[in-house]
Scaffold this active site. Sequence first.
Site: not given
Ligand code: PLP
Length: 376
Positions: A69, A177, A197-199, A235, A320
């Site tokens: 993300g 989200q 974002s995949g995770h 790649t 984060c």
């Molecule tokens: N944007 C939002 C709203 C998020 O909650 C997050 C991660 O918590 C991200 C971006 C960042 O994504 P990634 O962890 O895949 O870098």
Amino acid sequence: MIYLDAASTTAVRPDVVQAMWPYLTGEFGNPSSVHELGTSADRALRDARAAVAAWLGARPSEIVFTSGGTEADNLAIKGIALAAPRGRHIVTSAIEHPAVAEACEQLARLHGFQITTLPVDQDGRVDPAAFRLAIRADTTLASIMFANNEIGTVQPIAELAASARELGVPFHTDAVQAAGAFDLDVRALGVDALSLSGHKLGAPKGIGALFVRGRLPVEPLISGGGQERGKRSGTENVAFAVGLAAAVKHRTGTSVAELAARRDRFIAEVLDTVPGAILTGSRTDRLPGHASFCFPGTGGESVLLELERHGILSSSGSACAAGATEPSPVLLALGIDPEVAHTAVRFTFDDDISDDQLQEAAVALRAAINSLHAVA
Ligand code: PLP
């Protein structure tokens, strides 16, 4: 253990691992190679791109796979702003994820962009009229997140995107989200760029995607061999792209309405039984698996530790910003007192969490808050 931190990350689902496995083992080719292992990897990547595109109602050529993300947001903000500037002005909000906020800040610092950061109301909502007024003749991009990670508030994205379109400004939304909880049909939403974002969806950490509409020019952040139609060289991570596709293709289980009903029961229980609990974010326009509170008179970190002693894993808001000593800018933007903002706790969950588990979490929370008040 009851895991109530799905907004930070989720486990990789077994069906996703299964889909990825061949591309981590025997089918390990580089999609650019012309031999059979290469063409097989290329086919898998195409299928993955087509699946993610179909999920978003987009064309496969409009999907750029990224490392997550954060990279998708950076590519959208810097890539679009630097590619075809109508001018050097960006409109965004005060509650964006740092991946958007810091990318804008960097454009301001290094490239002389002006950033209009729109305030939000006490529920965390951007005012569509203020958004429209903020757009100028030199506005080159608008970026407003779909749903906030800390407070769960969902924005009226289709309405905002329609204003931006009418005024000729590309509109990006960070849907990291929101993915899985809301319909992300990019044509219906009218957005020009959207980050995933995949995770957060049962795929691994380290894969994401950016939708970029049609021929909207994007300056790459990563230069090299021209993969991803020149928008993101390197790649390709075939196995993880396959994983992301599997994660979005097979999203089944409890309906969003049922999940939201569980959330509402949990919120009501916490507000009724936990002394001093304050809900942060909107009561109605919020992510279905998201409940966030402040507990004045405690410390967010100590609540988390107390909860963990009871087997409940939660978080203070933004994974984060973990370790940050400053109060969350998102909570401050809602007008919450800095002292109170330090007491934020967020509970986020998928449909594998039952009412009983949420009830157990509410009981543990009450015990945690009571014991913290007792020692205070
Ligand atoms: N944007 C939002 C709203 C998020 O909650 C997050 C991660 O918590 C991200 C971006 C960042 O994504 P990634 O962890 O895949 O870098």
